[in-house]
Design a protein around this motif. Structure first.
Motif, short mmCIF file in Angstrom:
data_model
loop_
_atom_site.label_atom_id
_atom_site.label_comp_id
_atom_site.label_asym_id
_atom_site.label_seq_id
_atom_site.Cartn_x
_atom_site.Cartn_y
_atom_site.Cartn_z
N GLU A 120 -12.90 4.87 -4.16
CA GLU A 120 -13.97 4.12 -4.81
C GLU A 120 -14.56 4.93 -5.93
O GLU A 120 -14.55 6.17 -5.88
CB GLU A 120 -15.08 3.76 -3.81
CG GLU A 120 -14.64 2.87 -2.66
CD GLU A 120 -15.77 2.60 -1.68
OE1 GLU A 120 -16.86 3.21 -1.86
OE2 GLU A 120 -15.57 1.81 -0.75
N THR A 121 -15.11 4.23 -6.95
CA THR A 121 -15.82 4.90 -8.04
C THR A 121 -17.21 4.30 -8.16
O THR A 121 -17.41 3.11 -7.88
CB THR A 121 -15.08 4.73 -9.38
OG1 THR A 121 -14.91 3.34 -9.66
CG2 THR A 121 -13.73 5.41 -9.35
N TYR A 169 -10.24 4.33 -12.94
CA TYR A 169 -10.56 3.29 -11.96
C TYR A 169 -9.30 2.85 -11.21
O TYR A 169 -9.29 2.78 -9.98
CB TYR A 169 -11.20 2.09 -12.65
CG TYR A 169 -11.36 0.89 -11.74
CD1 TYR A 169 -12.48 0.76 -10.93
CD2 TYR A 169 -10.37 -0.09 -11.68
CE1 TYR A 169 -12.62 -0.33 -10.07
CE2 TYR A 169 -10.50 -1.17 -10.83
CZ TYR A 169 -11.62 -1.28 -10.03
OH TYR A 169 -11.74 -2.36 -9.18
N TRP A 170 -8.25 2.53 -11.95
CA TRP A 170 -7.07 1.99 -11.29
C TRP A 170 -6.34 3.04 -10.47
O TRP A 170 -5.81 2.73 -9.39
CB TRP A 170 -6.14 1.36 -12.34
CG TRP A 170 -6.64 0.01 -12.74
CD1 TRP A 170 -7.18 -0.34 -13.94
CD2 TRP A 170 -6.70 -1.16 -11.92
NE1 TRP A 170 -7.57 -1.65 -13.92
CE2 TRP A 170 -7.29 -2.19 -12.69
CE3 TRP A 170 -6.33 -1.44 -10.61
CZ2 TRP A 170 -7.49 -3.46 -12.19
CZ3 TRP A 170 -6.53 -2.71 -10.11
CH2 TRP A 170 -7.11 -3.71 -10.90
N SER A 180 0.84 -1.19 0.00
CA SER A 180 0.00 0.00 0.00
C SER A 180 0.88 1.24 0.00
O SER A 180 1.86 1.33 0.74
CB SER A 180 -0.91 0.01 1.24
OG SER A 180 -1.77 -1.11 1.22
N ASP A 235 -6.85 3.88 -2.39
CA ASP A 235 -7.90 3.41 -1.47
C ASP A 235 -9.23 4.14 -1.67
O ASP A 235 -10.02 4.27 -0.73
CB ASP A 235 -7.46 3.57 -0.01
CG ASP A 235 -6.27 2.69 0.33
OD1 ASP A 235 -6.02 1.73 -0.43
OD2 ASP A 235 -5.59 2.96 1.34
N THR A 288 -15.73 -2.03 -12.16
CA THR A 288 -14.99 -3.26 -11.84
C THR A 288 -13.53 -3.22 -12.25
O THR A 288 -12.75 -4.07 -11.82
CB THR A 288 -15.65 -4.47 -12.51
OG1 THR A 288 -15.55 -4.33 -13.93
CG2 THR A 288 -17.12 -4.57 -12.13
N GLY A 289 -13.17 -2.28 -13.14
CA GLY A 289 -11.79 -2.23 -13.61
C GLY A 289 -11.49 -3.24 -14.69
O GLY A 289 -10.33 -3.43 -15.06
N THR A 303 -8.30 3.36 -7.32
CA THR A 303 -8.14 2.16 -6.50
C THR A 303 -6.81 2.16 -5.76
O THR A 303 -6.73 1.75 -4.60
CB THR A 303 -8.25 0.91 -7.38
OG1 THR A 303 -9.54 0.88 -8.00
CG2 THR A 303 -8.08 -0.36 -6.55
N THR A 304 -5.74 2.64 -6.42
CA THR A 304 -4.42 2.62 -5.79
C THR A 304 -4.30 3.59 -4.63
O THR A 304 -3.34 3.51 -3.87
CB THR A 304 -3.31 2.93 -6.82
OG1 THR A 304 -3.48 4.26 -7.32
CG2 THR A 304 -3.32 1.93 -7.95
#
Length: 515
Positions: A495-496, A486-487, A371, A493, A468-469, A490-491
Motif C-alpha cells: 500500500e502507498t 504505485y503499480w 498473484s 500486495d 489511486t494509480g 500494488t503488484t
C-alpha cells in the motif's frame, strides 16, 4: 317453491363464474325477499362505529345503497356479535334491537347474518319488513339467510384473491418488461438455460453477437455455441460450478457464431433458484436455471494483443540498447580516473535499473491475472543501496537512513525500483539542497518505509495518482515515476499513502510481513 328449491337457486346464483359479486348478491337479496316474504333485503359493510348499505332491494327510504348510520342505531349491531343469524319476529318488543334503531328505521320484522371474509367480519346480509311477522322465523329460513351470508363472503374472498392475483400478474408483467427493456438496451447479451443445458431465453442482442435470432436459440443445447472439445470441457466445468450454487466467471471464452466464426467473450454465470423457496433454505437442488451475462471481448482482446506486441518489441529494444550502454559504461569505469569512474558507475546503475524494470514489466504482464508468489526479502540493504546511489547523483543533498539491522517483508526484488523512485523524487524535487529522511519501521503486519523531504509538497494530481494509480496526460516526469511506484507496490500486495506532518512531505510504503 319449497325451501329446498330456494336453496338450490341460491347455490346456482353463486356458482357461475361469469357474473361479478355485486350481481350475485343482488340476485340473492331478491330471492331472499321472495322466499321470506319480506319487503326489504340489504347487504352492509360494518366497521367499529358505523353501518353502510352497499346493496339493497326494496323501497325503504333509509335502506338504499350509500346510506349509512352509527352502528348503535342499526339493527345489525347485535347481528355481528352472534355466530348464528339474529331473527326477530317483532322488533317493538325485542331487547336485541335498540329503541333508537326502531325509532329510526321503524322495522317490525328482521333477520340477518354476519358476513366474514378471510376470517374478518365484513358486514351483514339482512332481510326486514315494516310490519312484525305473525310467526317466528323457522330453522330453514334462518339457515337460508346464513347460507346467503356464507356464499357472499366466499364470493368476496374469491374476488379479493383474483384481484390480488391480477395485480401480482400485472406487477410481474411490468417487472418482466422492465427487465426485458434493460436487457435489450444493454451492450451485454443475456442467456438462460435449464439444468440440462438447453437455452430457455436469449436477449435481442444475441443477433449482433452470434448471428442467431433469440427464438432460433431457444430450445437448442448451449453446446451449439462451443467451437471445439476444449471449450466444451471448460464450459462444463464452469456450469457444474454454477449448478453447485457458486457464480462463475471466464475471460476470453471462445464462442462460435451461426456461420462458424469465433467470437471471444467474457462471461459471468449465476444460478436461478425456485422462487418459492426462501433464500435461507435454498440448496443446489432448488436451482431451476442458470443465467449467463456475455460481453463481446473481441475488441479488448485485439487491443491487449497489440499492446502486448508493442511491449515485447519495446522491451527487446530496451534490453539490447541498455545492455550496450552498461557494457561500455563498465569499460569506462575501469579505465577512467576516480571522479569520472564514479560517473560511469552511475550510468551502469541507471542502465541496470532500466533492465530490471523491463524484466519487471514482463513479469507483471505475464501475471496480470494472477498473484505473484511473494518471498521474504530484507529491504534494509535495498534502501541503503538506493541512498548511496542517490548521494552520488545529488552530492549536495542530505539523505539519512534510519533503519533496524533487518526488516524482512514478503515482497519481490522489483520493489527496489519503486523505492528508488520515491527517494530519487524526494532528492530531486525537495529543498535546495534537499534534506531527505528514509525511515524503516516494523509492525505486526507491515514493514513500513517512509520517505520524507522538506520540499514544497506533492501537487494534487501527483498526490491523487500515487494513492489511486490514476495516471493522466498531465502527469509526466515526476508523476510518471510515482505512477510506476504505485503499480509496483500494488503488484506485491503493498500500500502507498501520502502523509503531511511537521512541514515535511512524506510518502509511506507498507509491505506485508511474512507472518
Amino acid at each position: 317453491m319449497d325451501a329446498e328449491a330456494y336453496r338450490a337457486q341460491i347455490y346456482e346464483i353463486f356458482t357461475p363464474p361469469i357474473e361479478d359479486v355485486e350481481t350475485r348478491i343482488d340476485r340473492g337479496l331478491e330471492l331472499g325477499t321472495e322466499y321470506l316474504d319480506l319487503s326489504v333485503g340489504f347487504f352492509t359493510r360494518i366497521t367499529a362505529e358505523s353501518q353502510e348499505i352497499l346493496q339493497a332491494v326494496g323501497d325503504h327510504p333509509l335502506i338504499q345503497p350509500g346510506a349509512s348510520c352509527p352502528l348503535d342505531e342499526a339493527y345489525c349491531r347485535r347481528t355481528v356479535e352472534l355466530e348464528s343469524p339474529l331473527a326477530i319476529q317483532d322488533a317493538n318488543i325485542s331487547s336485541a334491537v335498540s329503541e333508537t334503531a326502531v325509532r329510526t328505521f321503524d322495522l317490525g320484522a328482521y333477520i340477518g347474518a354476519k358476513v366474514s371474509v378471510d376470517g374478518v367480519i365484513h358486514g351483514t346480509v339482512c332481510f326486514a319488513d315494516d310490519d312484525p311477522r305473525n310467526r317466528s322465523f323457522t330453522d330453514a329460513e334462518q339457515f337460508f339467510v346464513e347460507l346467503i351470508a356464507r356464499l357472499s363472503g366466499q364470493a368476496l374472498e374469491r374476488q379479493t384473491y383474483e384481484r390480488q392475483l391480477t395485480r401480482r400478474e400485472e406487477r410481474l408483467n411490468e417487472q418482466e418488461e422492465i427487465y426485458r427493456a434493460v436487457v435489450d438496451s444493454n451492450f451485454d447479451s443475456v442467456f438462460r438455460a435449464d439444468t440440462d443445458g438447453v437455452f430457455t431465453y436469449a436477449s435481442e442482442s444475441v443477433r449482433e453477437l452470434l448471428d442467431y435470432s433469440p427464438a432460433g436459440l431457444v430450445g437448442q443445447p448451449i453446446t451449439i455455441t462451443y467451437p471445439d472439445a476444449e471449450a466444451t470441457d471448460w464450459a462444463r466445468e464452469k456450469i457444474t460450478q454454477i449448478l453447485n450454487g457458486e457464480p462463475a466467471e471466464v475471460r476470453d471464452f471462445p464462442l462460435e457464431t451461426k456461420f462458424g466464426s469465433i467470437v471471444y467473450s467474457d462471461i459471468r454465470g449465476v444460478p436461478i433458484y425456485d422462487g418459492s423457496v426462501p433464500d435461507s433454505q435454498r440448496t443446489p437442488d432448488d436451482i431451476v436455471e442458470i443465467q449467463l451475462m456475455v460481453r463481446d471481448a473481441s475488441d479488448r482482446r485485439q487491443r491487449e494483443g497489440m499492446i502486448s506486441v508493442i511491449n515485447r518489441v519495446l522491451r527487446h529494444n530496451v534490453r539490447n540498447e541498455m545492455g550496450i550502454i552498461r557494457g561500455y559504461a563498465e569499460l569506462l569505469a575501469d579505465e577512467l580516473s576516480e571522479e569520472n569512474a564514479e560517473r560511469a558507475d552511475l550510468i551502469c546503475a541507471a542502465a541496470t535499473r532500466l533492465l530490471n524494470l523491463s524484466e519487471s514489466a514482463q513479469q507483471i504482464e505475464q501475471n496480470r491475472d494472477t498473484s505473484s508468489e511473494l518471498e521474504p526479502l530484507d529491504v534494509v540493504p535495498l534502501v541503503e543501496r538506493i541512498a548511496s546511489e542517490c548521494e552520488l547523483r545529488y552530492p549536495d543533498d542530505s539523505i539519512l537512513v534510519d533503519a533496524p539491522e533487518t526488516a524482512v517483508a514478503k515482497t519481490l526484488p522489483r520493489i527496489e525500483t519503486a523505492l528508488f523512485e520515491l527517494v530519487d523524487n524526494a532528492a530531486k524535487h525537495g529543498g535546495d539542497p534537499a534534506s531527505v529522511d528514509v525511515e524503516i519501521e516494523e509492525t505486526d503486519r507491515w514493514i513500513v518505509v517512509r520517505v520524507s523531504d522538506d520540499g514544497p509538497g506533492l501537487p494534487e494530481l501527483e498526490r491523487a495518482m500515487l494513492v489511486t494509480g490514476k495516471e493522466t496526460p498531465l502527469v509526466h516526469g515526476q508523476g510518471l515515476g510515482l505512477w510506476l511506484t504505485y503499480w509496483l507496490v500494488t503488484t506485491v500486495d503493498g500500500e502507498t499513502e501520502v502523509l503531511d506532518a511537521d512541514a515535511r512531505t512524506a510518502i509511506e510504503v507498507r509491505l506485508p510481513t511474512p507472518c
